[in-house]
Design an enzyme around this catalytic site. Structure first.
Site, PDB file in Angstrom:
ATOM      1  N   GLU A  97      67.635  38.180  63.932  1.00 56.23           N
ATOM      2  CA  GLU A  97      66.272  37.645  63.870  1.00 56.23           C
ATOM      3  C   GLU A  97      66.116  36.830  62.598  1.00 56.23           C
ATOM      4  O   GLU A  97      66.804  37.086  61.601  1.00 56.23           O
ATOM      5  CB  GLU A  97      65.255  38.798  63.837  1.00 56.23           C
ATOM      6  CG  GLU A  97      64.554  39.044  65.159  1.00 56.23           C
ATOM      7  CD  GLU A  97      63.411  38.064  65.445  1.00 56.23           C
ATOM      8  OE1 GLU A  97      63.369  36.958  64.867  1.00 56.23           O
ATOM      9  OE2 GLU A  97      62.557  38.420  66.266  1.00 56.23           O
ATOM     10  N   ASP A  98      65.201  35.877  62.644  1.00 52.93           N
ATOM     11  CA  ASP A  98      64.918  35.097  61.445  1.00 52.93           C
ATOM     12  C   ASP A  98      64.077  35.900  60.459  1.00 52.93           C
ATOM     13  O   ASP A  98      64.395  35.986  59.280  1.00 52.93           O
ATOM     14  CB  ASP A  98      64.234  33.753  61.802  1.00 52.93           C
ATOM     15  CG  ASP A  98      63.024  33.913  62.725  1.00 52.93           C
ATOM     16  OD1 ASP A  98      62.691  35.047  63.127  1.00 52.93           O
ATOM     17  OD2 ASP A  98      62.397  32.890  63.047  1.00 52.93           O
ATOM     18  N   ASP A 101      58.269  40.327  60.589  1.00 48.14           N
ATOM     19  CA  ASP A 101      56.949  40.147  59.993  1.00 48.14           C
ATOM     20  C   ASP A 101      56.049  41.304  60.434  1.00 48.14           C
ATOM     21  O   ASP A 101      56.235  42.426  59.979  1.00 48.14           O
ATOM     22  CB  ASP A 101      56.435  38.764  60.411  1.00 48.14           C
ATOM     23  CG  ASP A 101      55.145  38.348  59.742  1.00 48.14           C
ATOM     24  OD1 ASP A 101      54.984  38.571  58.538  1.00 48.14           O
ATOM     25  OD2 ASP A 101      54.261  37.789  60.431  1.00 48.14           O
ATOM     26  N   VAL A 153      56.517  31.394  54.957  1.00 51.85           N
ATOM     27  CA  VAL A 153      57.711  30.640  54.568  1.00 51.85           C
ATOM     28  C   VAL A 153      58.197  29.742  55.704  1.00 51.85           C
ATOM     29  O   VAL A 153      57.979  30.038  56.876  1.00 51.85           O
ATOM     30  CB  VAL A 153      58.858  31.587  54.120  1.00 51.85           C
ATOM     31  CG1 VAL A 153      58.478  32.320  52.838  1.00 51.85           C
ATOM     32  CG2 VAL A 153      59.236  32.581  55.217  1.00 51.85           C
ATOM     33  N   ASP A 159      59.476  27.791  61.158  1.00 50.38           N
ATOM     34  CA  ASP A 159      58.578  26.658  61.332  1.00 50.38           C
ATOM     35  C   ASP A 159      57.140  26.965  60.979  1.00 50.38           C
ATOM     36  O   ASP A 159      56.716  28.120  60.925  1.00 50.38           O
ATOM     37  CB  ASP A 159      58.598  26.203  62.795  1.00 50.38           C
ATOM     38  CG  ASP A 159      57.877  27.199  63.714  1.00 50.38           C
ATOM     39  OD1 ASP A 159      58.226  28.393  63.686  1.00 50.38           O
ATOM     40  OD2 ASP A 159      56.949  26.782  64.422  1.00 50.38           O
ATOM     41  N   ARG A 165      61.600  23.240  60.344  1.00 53.85           N
ATOM     42  CA  ARG A 165      62.772  24.048  60.699  1.00 53.85           C
ATOM     43  C   ARG A 165      64.043  23.466  60.092  1.00 53.85           C
ATOM     44  O   ARG A 165      65.004  24.165  59.814  1.00 53.85           O
ATOM     45  CB  ARG A 165      62.973  24.090  62.225  1.00 53.85           C
ATOM     46  CG  ARG A 165      61.922  24.861  62.981  1.00 53.85           C
ATOM     47  CD  ARG A 165      62.387  25.106  64.401  1.00 53.85           C
ATOM     48  NE  ARG A 165      61.322  25.492  65.308  1.00 53.85           N
ATOM     49  CZ  ARG A 165      60.890  26.735  65.489  1.00 53.85           C
ATOM     50  NH1 ARG A 165      61.422  27.732  64.813  1.00 53.85           N
ATOM     51  NH2 ARG A 165      59.932  26.992  66.345  1.00 53.85           N
TER      52      ARG A 165
HETATM   53  P1  IMP Z   1      56.448  39.208  64.093  1.00 59.11           P
HETATM   54  O1  IMP Z   1      56.383  39.432  65.569  1.00 59.11           O
HETATM   55  O2  IMP Z   1      55.065  39.150  63.480  1.00 59.11           O
HETATM   56  O3  IMP Z   1      57.347  40.158  63.344  1.00 59.11           O
HETATM   57  O4  IMP Z   1      56.969  37.751  63.829  1.00 59.11           O
HETATM   58  C1  IMP Z   1      57.990  37.247  64.527  1.00 59.11           C
HETATM   59  C2  IMP Z   1      58.035  35.760  64.516  1.00 59.11           C
HETATM   60  O5  IMP Z   1      56.933  35.150  63.838  1.00 59.11           O
HETATM   61  C3  IMP Z   1      59.251  35.305  63.774  1.00 59.11           C
HETATM   62  O6  IMP Z   1      60.386  35.334  64.592  1.00 59.11           O
HETATM   63  C4  IMP Z   1      58.834  33.913  63.357  1.00 59.11           C
HETATM   64  O7  IMP Z   1      59.077  32.986  64.386  1.00 59.11           O
HETATM   65  C5  IMP Z   1      57.336  34.033  63.127  1.00 59.11           C
HETATM   66  N1  IMP Z   1      57.022  34.209  61.697  1.00 59.11           N
HETATM   67  C6  IMP Z   1      56.644  35.323  61.049  1.00 59.11           C
HETATM   68  N2  IMP Z   1      56.438  35.115  59.736  1.00 59.11           N
HETATM   69  C7  IMP Z   1      56.720  33.815  59.541  1.00 59.11           C
HETATM   70  C8  IMP Z   1      56.722  32.969  58.366  1.00 59.11           C
HETATM   71  O8  IMP Z   1      56.453  33.361  57.215  1.00 59.11           O
HETATM   72  N3  IMP Z   1      57.075  31.674  58.591  1.00 59.11           N
HETATM   73  C9  IMP Z   1      57.401  31.172  59.806  1.00 59.11           C
HETATM   74  N4  IMP Z   1      57.418  31.918  60.913  1.00 59.11           N
HETATM   75  C10 IMP Z   1      57.074  33.231  60.778  1.00 59.11           C
HETATM   76 MG    MG Z   2      57.867  30.522  64.854  1.00 59.84          MG
END
Ligand code: IMP
Ligand code: MG
Length: 180
Positions: A97-98, A101, A153, A159, A165
């Site tokens: 995963e990138d 969050d 970020v 993105d 990106r």
């Molecule tokens: P989550 O489901 O909130 O954990 O977030 C997952 C997705 O949200 C990641 O795979 C990213 O694509 C996007 N994301 C979360 N935080 C950031 C950030 O700081 N910058 C850009 N994309 C984010």
């Molecule tokens: Mg995204």
């Protein structure tokens, strides 16, 4: 694009150095296991391409597409847009995963993949933003590149509304870019 960045958090060199370190650990942990390395597109593309080349043992590549995120705040819902091609039953699965969050998307991904009864299922995330985690999500990443503060970020695959990106580094986006 550089002018929209408040601070570079990780340069290309720092990213590559950490990925090489993770590569040594993953190579050791997955030796002889022929894992399916799952990338959750598209934020992971850069990390995936660099990380997989540091896993120096046999493995297979596969991808999923989820969508859940618009702007800088999660909608809290994930939708599966493209599923894996490989059958992961009894296979060792490593999710790349990138960023981890709120945890919504990893929670969803892990949920659907676990139902398929893989031999093991682990998570490797380049970035971890623990302060943002949804309190009810207890899931943890098994391998983390960098733990970062609660800032939005971009770069190296990440993105803001599909832009940035292609920056080669990870940086904090200036708030005026998304507050305008
Ligand atoms: P989550 O489901 O909130 O954990 O977030 C997952 C997705 O949200 C990641 O795979 C990213 O694509 C996007 N994301 C979360 N935080 C950031 C950030 O700081 N910058 C850009 N994309 C984010
Ligand atoms: Mg995204």
């Amino acid at each position: 694009m550089d002018k929209d960045i408040q601070e570079v958090l990780f340069t290309e060199q720092q990213l590559q150095a950490r990925i090489a370190e993770l590569g040594e650990i993953l190579t050791r942990d997955y030796e002889g296991k022929n894992p399916v390395v799952v990338g959750v597109l598209k934020g992971v593309v850069m990390f995936y391409a660099d990380m997989i080349r540091q896993i120096k043992t046999q493995c297979e590549m596969d991808f999923m597409v989820l969508s859940s995120y618009e702007g800088t705040d999660s909608t809290g819902k994930a939708v599966l847009k493209k599923d894996l091609n490989v059958d992961i039953k009894d296979r060792h699965v490593l999710i790349l995963e990138d960023i981890f969050d709120t945890g919504n998307s990893l929670n969803y991904t892990v949920g659907i993949l676990k139902e398929r009864k893989p031999a093991s299922l682990k998570i490797c995330t380049l970035l971890d933003k623990p302060e943002r985690r949804r309190p009810d999500i207890t899931l943890q990443a098994d391998y983390v590149g960098f733990t970062i503060p609660n800032a939005f970020v971009v770069g190296y695959g990440l993105d803001y509304n599909e832009h940035y990106r292609n920056l080669p580094y990870v940086g904090i986006l200036k708030s005026e870019v998304y507050n305008q």
